[in-house]
Scaffold this active site. Structure first.
Site, PDB file in Angstrom:
ATOM      1  N   ASN A  74       0.839  -1.207   0.000  1.00 41.32           N
ATOM      2  CA  ASN A  74       0.000   0.000   0.000  1.00 41.32           C
ATOM      3  C   ASN A  74       0.864   1.242   0.000  1.00 41.32           C
ATOM      4  OD1 ASN A  74      -0.418   1.900   2.564  1.00 41.32           O
ATOM      5  ND2 ASN A  74       0.259  -0.126   3.301  1.00 41.32           N
TER       6      ASN A  74
ATOM      7  N   PHE B 110      -1.674   8.201   4.330  1.00 45.36           N
ATOM      8  CA  PHE B 110      -2.433   8.810   5.444  1.00 45.36           C
ATOM      9  C   PHE B 110      -3.698   9.525   4.967  1.00 45.36           C
ATOM     10  CE2 PHE B 110       1.500   9.493   8.430  1.00 45.36           C
ATOM     11  CZ  PHE B 110       1.548   8.130   8.662  1.00 45.36           C
TER      12      PHE B 110
ATOM     13  N   SER C  76       5.647   5.012   8.863  1.00 47.14           N
ATOM     14  CA  SER C  76       5.006   4.682   7.583  1.00 47.14           C
ATOM     15  C   SER C  76       5.928   5.134   6.456  1.00 47.14           C
ATOM     16  CB  SER C  76       3.657   5.386   7.448  1.00 47.14           C
ATOM     17  OG  SER C  76       2.724   4.741   8.261  1.00 47.14           O
TER      18      SER C  76
ATOM     19  N   ASN D  69       5.018   5.969   3.444  1.00 51.17           N
ATOM     20  CA  ASN D  69       4.336   6.683   2.366  1.00 51.17           C
ATOM     21  C   ASN D  69       4.151   8.177   2.588  1.00 51.17           C
ATOM     22  OD1 ASN D  69       3.981   4.219   0.923  1.00 51.17           O
ATOM     23  ND2 ASN D  69       2.360   3.686   2.389  1.00 51.17           N
ATOM     24  N   THR D  70       4.730   8.709   3.668  1.00 52.50           N
ATOM     25  CA  THR D  70       4.745  10.160   3.857  1.00 52.50           C
ATOM     26  C   THR D  70       6.208  10.572   3.812  1.00 52.50           C
ATOM     27  OG1 THR D  70       2.730  10.195   5.191  1.00 52.50           O
ATOM     28  CG2 THR D  70       4.259  12.023   5.524  1.00 52.50           C
TER      29      THR D  70
ATOM     30  N   LYS E  24       5.591   3.548  17.140  1.00 52.51           N
ATOM     31  CA  LYS E  24       5.541   2.464  16.141  1.00 52.51           C
ATOM     32  C   LYS E  24       6.759   2.577  15.234  1.00 52.51           C
ATOM     33  CE  LYS E  24       2.485   0.164  12.870  1.00 52.51           C
ATOM     34  NZ  LYS E  24       1.101   0.017  12.447  1.00 52.51           N
TER      35      LYS E  24
ATOM     36  N   ASN F  22       5.839  -1.616  11.420  1.00 51.10           N
ATOM     37  CA  ASN F  22       5.076  -1.097  10.273  1.00 51.10           C
ATOM     38  C   ASN F  22       5.450  -1.927   9.020  1.00 51.10           C
ATOM     39  OD1 ASN F  22       3.516   0.746   8.683  1.00 51.10           O
ATOM     40  ND2 ASN F  22       3.906   2.294  10.248  1.00 51.10           N
TER      41      ASN F  22
HETATM   42  C1  LIG Z   1      -3.546  -0.811   3.533  1.00 53.99           C
HETATM   43  C2  LIG Z   1      -2.729  -0.584   4.770  1.00 53.99           C
HETATM   44  C3  LIG Z   1      -2.790   0.641   5.402  1.00 53.99           C
HETATM   45  C4  LIG Z   1      -2.039   0.870   6.552  1.00 53.99           C
HETATM   46  N1  LIG Z   1      -2.120   2.076   7.179  1.00 53.99           N
HETATM   47  C5  LIG Z   1      -1.430   2.285   8.310  1.00 53.99           C
HETATM   48  C6  LIG Z   1      -1.547   3.507   9.001  1.00 53.99           C
HETATM   49  O1  LIG Z   1      -2.306   4.401   8.601  1.00 53.99           O
HETATM   50  N2  LIG Z   1      -0.814   3.674  10.119  1.00 53.99           N
HETATM   51  C7  LIG Z   1       0.021   2.705  10.619  1.00 53.99           C
HETATM   52  O2  LIG Z   1       0.650   2.903  11.667  1.00 53.99           O
HETATM   53  N3  LIG Z   1       0.135   1.512   9.994  1.00 53.99           N
HETATM   54  C8  LIG Z   1      -0.564   1.291   8.860  1.00 53.99           C
HETATM   55  N4  LIG Z   1      -0.454   0.093   8.230  1.00 53.99           N
HETATM   56  C9  LIG Z   1       0.474  -0.922   8.759  1.00 53.99           C
HETATM   57  C10 LIG Z   1      -0.240  -1.933   9.655  1.00 53.99           C
HETATM   58  O3  LIG Z   1      -0.790  -1.313  10.788  1.00 53.99           O
HETATM   59  C11 LIG Z   1       0.743  -3.027  10.128  1.00 53.99           C
HETATM   60  O4  LIG Z   1       1.733  -2.440  10.934  1.00 53.99           O
HETATM   61  C12 LIG Z   1       1.432  -3.728   8.963  1.00 53.99           C
HETATM   62  O5  LIG Z   1       0.565  -3.888   7.865  1.00 53.99           O
HETATM   63  C13 LIG Z   1       1.986  -5.100   9.366  1.00 53.99           C
HETATM   64  O6  LIG Z   1       0.963  -5.962   9.811  1.00 53.99           O
HETATM   65  P1  LIG Z   1       0.236  -7.051   8.838  1.00 53.99           P
HETATM   66  O7  LIG Z   1       1.316  -7.822   8.151  1.00 53.99           O
HETATM   67  O8  LIG Z   1      -0.644  -7.838   9.760  1.00 53.99           O
HETATM   68  O9  LIG Z   1      -0.553  -6.261   7.854  1.00 53.99           O
HETATM   69  C14 LIG Z   1      -1.192  -0.156   7.074  1.00 53.99           C
HETATM   70  C15 LIG Z   1      -1.147  -1.406   6.433  1.00 53.99           C
HETATM   71  C16 LIG Z   1      -1.909  -1.627   5.299  1.00 53.99           C
HETATM   72  C17 LIG Z   1      -1.835  -2.979   4.628  1.00 53.99           C
END
Ligand SMILES: Cc1cc2nc3c(=O)[nH]c(=O)nc-3n(C[C@H](O)[C@H](O)[C@H](O)COP(=O)(O)O)c2cc1C
Length: 346
Positions: A116, A120, A185, A187-188, A220, A249
């Protein structure tokens, strides 16, 4: 649960990934509809029973919803009904922002992974705080802990990040049981640089100095940090009495993806699991700080790997997309001892 699998494969996975996400969220935001479905299909965790005590909060079970799934806090009641032990809303920024252009969410089902580059997208702290206030006044506020994950607005310069985080914190303070500083993250632009000691210390002290705020603050972190960087964040967290770390993350390491289908953004899901577990073990070798482990949990085995690496609680995102709420129940059924407070309290 068979109902969810049917929907998942027949309907949701035929749609573009973000459209499917929005459809699910809009269904879950009607929690009365969910109550009906719940009666027929889901077995939720009953209130009462043993709880896990961590940073001053009580968790009914250790499986949480990771940040990013419910960025605007529209479905708080439903997450509890689906069986989550806690929910993290956000990332929320001080100012509303639309995020990156679509498409920005990509599935890799054969790898149980997602990429992704959402950026934000969220309605901003003020509007989300008003939504939460309405929910609280309606008397439907969930009984599980609610974490609020805050990040820097894209347009705010890095040297003003502390003010930007403070603005979100002030609006949202009454509604969060704990707060997470998202500095990881991918992406910022420039966000991960806020993991350096000077920026982080400034953000933490700005939030702490505000009218004697006392709620738990967590950081995080990203999975692409070196061992040395991890240790210095852990030391900083201990020095600043940070309540815990969320590891991790999404990653920028795309070596597991087929090159012809590669997409820019953060990779989550199965290919992230080993790296995230390694980071948790690295933290645990040098500190007893509470850790929420997230990254690549797609089965009870994945949850077990996180706990045995040293996590106190876990969160899922990609696993929920591929497995649905069945995953929560699978984890809780396979490891009933996870609910034993003596094993998990920090
Ligand atoms: C589509 C998407 C959007 C995410 N948006 C955020 C976010 O806004 N803030 C954040 O701290 N982590 C975000 N994450 C990261 C998740 O919270 C998590 O840390 C990461 O995906 C690893 O866990 P997973 O393998 O179970 O997905 C996002 C992940 C995905 C897939």
């Amino acid at each position: 649960m068979a109902f969810y699998s049917f929907l998942l494969h027949q309907l949701l996975f035929r749609m573009d990934a973000e459209t499917a996400h929005q459809l699910i969220l809009s269904c879950l935001s009607h929690h009365r509809l969910l109550s009906l479905i719940e009666k027929c299909f889901f077995r939720t965790t009953p209130p009462g029973g043993p709880t896990i005590s961590l940073f001053g909060l009580q968790f009914r079970n250790p499986v949480g919803l990771a940040a990013g799934m419910d960025k605007n806090g529209v479905a708080l009641v439903s997450w509890e009904k689906l069986g989550f032990g806690f929910v993290e809303v956000g990332t929320i920024t001080a100012y509303p922002q639309s995020g990156n252009p679509r498409p920005r969410l990509f599935r890799f089902p054969e790898l149980e992974a997602l990429v992704n580059r959402m950026g934000f997208n969220n309605e901003g702290a003020k509007k989300i705080a008003l939504r939460m206030e309405r929910l609280r006044r309606s008397g439907s506020w969930p009984s599980i802990p609610i974490g609020i994950n805050i990040g820097k607005s894209r347009l705010t310069a890095p040297h003003l990040a502390h003010d930007d985080y403070l603005r979100s914190f002030q609006y949202l303070y009454p509604y969060g049981d704990y707060f997470v500083l998202n500095v990881s993250s991918p992406n910022t632009p420039g966000l991960r640089a806020l993991q350096n000691a000077e920026h982080l210390t400034r953000i933490i002290s700005t939030l702490r100095d505000w009218e004697g705020s006392h709620k738990p603050l967590l950081i995080k972190i990203d999975p692409d940090l070196s061992s040395k960087e991890i240790v210095s964040i852990v030391k900083l967290a201990e020095r600043e009495h940070v309540a815990g770390l969320i590891a991790t993350n999404t990653t920028l390491d795309h070596s597991s993806l087929p090159p012809e289908r590669n997409e820019a953004g953060g990779l989550s899901g199965k290919p992230l699991q080993a790296r995230s577990d390694t980071i948790i073990r690295r933290i645990r070798r040098v500190s007893s700080i509470p850790i929420i482990g997230t990254g690549g949990i797609l089965s009870a085995g994945g949850a077990h790997a996180k706990f045995s690496s040293g996590a106190n609680l876990i969160q899922i995102y990609t696993g929920f997309v591929y497995r649905g709420p069945a995953l929560i129940q699978e984890i809780l059924r396979a490891y009933p001892y996870l609910c034993d407070p003596h094993r998990l309290s920090a």
